[in-house]
Design an enzyme around this catalytic site. Structure first.
Site, PDB file in Angstrom:
ATOM      1  N   SER A  70      83.906  -8.443  25.141  1.00 30.88           N
ATOM      2  CA  SER A  70      85.329  -8.622  24.883  1.00 30.88           C
ATOM      3  C   SER A  70      85.592  -8.285  23.425  1.00 30.88           C
ATOM      4  O   SER A  70      84.661  -7.995  22.668  1.00 30.88           O
ATOM      5  CB  SER A  70      85.742 -10.065  25.171  1.00 30.88           C
ATOM      6  OG  SER A  70      85.225 -10.905  24.161  1.00 30.88           O
ATOM      7  N   LYS A  71      86.856  -8.365  23.062  1.00 30.62           N
ATOM      8  CA  LYS A  71      87.267  -7.946  21.720  1.00 30.62           C
ATOM      9  C   LYS A  71      86.510  -8.678  20.612  1.00 30.62           C
ATOM     10  O   LYS A  71      86.314  -8.125  19.533  1.00 30.62           O
ATOM     11  CB  LYS A  71      88.766  -8.178  21.541  1.00 30.62           C
ATOM     12  CG  LYS A  71      89.571  -7.030  22.107  1.00 30.62           C
ATOM     13  CD  LYS A  71      90.990  -7.029  21.584  1.00 30.62           C
ATOM     14  CE  LYS A  71      91.759  -5.867  22.213  1.00 30.62           C
ATOM     15  NZ  LYS A  71      93.075  -6.256  22.672  1.00 30.62           N
ATOM     16  N   ARG A  72      86.089  -9.883  20.921  1.00 34.16           N
ATOM     17  CA  ARG A  72      85.427 -10.618  19.840  1.00 34.16           C
ATOM     18  C   ARG A  72      84.051 -10.028  19.517  1.00 34.16           C
ATOM     19  O   ARG A  72      83.462 -10.329  18.484  1.00 34.16           O
ATOM     20  CB  ARG A  72      85.429 -12.107  20.170  1.00 34.16           C
ATOM     21  CG  ARG A  72      84.243 -12.707  20.702  1.00 34.16           C
ATOM     22  CD  ARG A  72      84.523 -14.085  21.303  1.00 34.16           C
ATOM     23  NE  ARG A  72      83.849 -14.167  22.579  1.00 34.16           N
ATOM     24  CZ  ARG A  72      82.537 -14.300  22.690  1.00 34.16           C
ATOM     25  NH1 ARG A  72      81.797 -14.394  21.612  1.00 34.16           N
ATOM     26  NH2 ARG A  72      81.968 -14.318  23.875  1.00 34.16           N
ATOM     27  N   HIS A  73      83.523  -9.157  20.386  1.00 36.99           N
ATOM     28  CA  HIS A  73      82.265  -8.467  20.079  1.00 36.99           C
ATOM     29  C   HIS A  73      82.488  -7.211  19.239  1.00 36.99           C
ATOM     30  O   HIS A  73      81.537  -6.540  18.865  1.00 36.99           O
ATOM     31  CB  HIS A  73      81.555  -8.045  21.369  1.00 36.99           C
ATOM     32  CG  HIS A  73      81.076  -9.204  22.192  1.00 36.99           C
ATOM     33  ND1 HIS A  73      81.701  -9.589  23.350  1.00 36.99           N
ATOM     34  CD2 HIS A  73      80.035 -10.054  22.015  1.00 36.99           C
ATOM     35  CE1 HIS A  73      81.061 -10.631  23.854  1.00 36.99           C
ATOM     36  NE2 HIS A  73      80.061 -10.933  23.060  1.00 36.99           N
ATOM     37  N   GLY A  74      83.747  -6.869  19.006  1.00 34.85           N
ATOM     38  CA  GLY A  74      84.033  -5.625  18.283  1.00 34.85           C
ATOM     39  C   GLY A  74      84.869  -4.722  19.170  1.00 34.85           C
ATOM     40  O   GLY A  74      85.523  -5.197  20.100  1.00 34.85           O
TER      41      GLY A  74
END
Ligand code: GLU
Length: 479
Positions: free
Chosen positions: A251-255
């Site tokens: 998800s976005k929190r991984h980049g």
């Protein structure tokens, strides 16, 4: 007519526009495309644009642009799900007429009360089939209704998934879900099945977050096959989702999760992402580098792993470095020129590529590496570069400049010979000369080989840059 066994493979990629092409979606698209190409079949694209708020033209264009960039061309123009609502409703009516579906007049309040009771009694939350066996005449005159599928309550449904293996679900666990809403619009579940059938899809390859849906979609297929024939079970292949380095769903929190971010922000080449996505969930021995042509030749569903794969940016960067070294210089020069706004210097960039490529893992690193070609005098110095230019170094640059000025052959060999001769004369290692040269010529302490830099900049510009940092030749500043 083609017989069932010789039926052409038809796959589809069916994204719901969200604003960009997700890396997981791109991999699904890739697997569908490869499977079709490997089997000499057709790969189709369906835009699931029934959520009108999210499905802007811009969001749709972004997906198509990402697919194009990856080189995933489809064999027919895209199908837009929103264009087909009437056809979806028609199938719902057929199911209704044949007794495979029924009208449900339960009001939202009634359903809410039902759910509250289920919650209170810790029962599974699902529609209790209250209208399954009731007659329409029991409903108030003109009351709105939805159409629900009459899912078998006995037995079980088995899907022999090409990736997950045999998966069994008790039919009693599948609810009589809505096919057509009270306003006559189709639900997603119905639309997917009807579209897949009408597009002639034989193989449904998608993320395993849709495995549960398959057990709800297959009953429609089977009911329609009973009604009119010609609705064979599709082959299913539910591919494990991509996870981040911590093992959680990507998800976005991984980049970055959008394909365009890898292109624009990470400077990834499409063939590198193609290769990386292929290896993310599919393997052929321990081969890492696989070209497009080889992938078409080798890809099959039996190579798709059962467990989630982890996105590893380092691996992608390494592959990207490999493809950058393989890539045509003119093509890379064009990419770099456009990022630098130096389109008129295409030829210079092309000449620079052989010396920039070996050290770059991304187009961005090529851009950084090429920047020295275009900086204006007086050069801005990094702190490290400035530190190299002490009085002694400036003195030497002055001497060097005088010698290089006499150079008639501005070639690597000639420049190297002259510089070496001067270093010997000063009884210095070449590095003691090369480092301040690099600082003067590029304003930094890292660059391609110093003689490459001289040749790329040309005599006039090189001397001007050196002179700008040099103490006048013959000055006695030192001692
Ligand atoms: N539109 C769905 C999605 O983007 C895919 C539906 C399907 O592949 O059946 O997740």
């Amino acid at each position: 007519m083609a017989s069932e066994t010789s039926k052409q493979v038809v796959t589809r990629f069916a994204p719901s526009p969200t604003g960009f092409l997700h890396i997981g979606g791109a991999r699904t698209a890739l697997f569908n495309w490869l499977y079709a190409r490997h089997h000499g079949g057709k790969a189709l694209l369906r835009i699931e644009d029934t959520d009108r708020k999210r499905s802007t033209q811009e969001a749709i264009d972004k997906i198509i642009e990402g697919l194009d960039w990856l080189g995933l061309e489809f064999d027919e123009p895209p199908v837009f799900q929103s264009d087909r609502a009437e056809r979806h409703a028609e199938v719902a009516k057929q199911l209704l007429e044949a007794g495979h579906a029924y009208k449900c007049f339960a009001t939202p309040e009634e359903l809410e009360a039902m759910r509250a009771e289920q919650r209170a009694n810790k029962l599974p939350m699902r529609y209790d089939r209250r209208w399954r066996d009731r007659d329409e005449s029991e409903a108030p005159e003109g009351a709105p209704c939805v159409i629900r599928l009459k899912v078998p309550t006995e037995g079980e449904t088995i899907i022999d998934d090409e990736v997950q293996g045999k998966v069994t679900v008790e039919n009693a666990e599948i609810d009589d879900y809505v096919l057509l809403r009270a306003d006559g619009t189709p639900t997603y579940m119905l639309a997917v099945v009807v579209d897949d059938h009408d597009m002639g899809v034989t193989h449904i390859i998608r993320g395993d977050d849709h495995l549960n849906n398959a057990f709800r979609q297959l009953p429609i297929v089977r009911a329609m096959n009973e009604i009119e024939g010609g609705w064979p079970d599709p082959v299913y292949a539910h591919v494990p989702l991509i996870h981040g380095s911590d093992g959680a769903k990507l998800s976005k929190r991984h980049g970055a999760v959008g394909v365009e971010a890898y292109r624009d922000e990470e400077g990834v080449l499409p063939e590198a992402l193609f290769n990386y996505l292929l290896r993310l969930g599919w393997g052929h021995g321990d081969r890492e580098e696989i070209t497009r042509g080889e992938a078409v030749e080798l890809f099959d569903l039996d190579g798709v792993g059962k467990s989630a794969s982890r996105f590893d940016i380092k691996k992608l960067q390494n592959l990207n470095g490999h493809y950058i070294r393989e890539a045509d210089d003119a093509r890379l020069a064009t990419l770099v020129a456009s990022k630098l706004g130096q389109e008129e210097n295409q030829q210079l960039l092309e000449d620079a590529m052989p010396v920039l490529k070996p050290r770059a893992k991304s187009v961005n690193e090529l851009v950084e590496g090429a920047a020295f070609l275009f900086v204006q005098r007086p050069l801005e110095m990094t702190d490290k570069a400035a530190a190299l230019l002490d009085g002694e170094a400036r003195q030497r640059l002055g001497g060097l400049s005088a010698r290089l000025a006499k150079e008639n052959h501005w070639t690597i060999e000639a420049l190297e010979a002259t510089t070496k001769a001067y270093a010997e004369e000063l009884e210095l290692g070449l590095g003691k000369l090369a480092q301040p040269m690099r600082a003067a010529l590029t304003g930094t302490t890292t660059s391609p080989g110093i003689f490459d830099v001289l040749v790329l900049l040309g005599k006039e510009e090189s001397l001007a840059r050196i002179d700008a940092q040099a103490a006048p030749s013959g000055s006695n500043e030192l001692n």
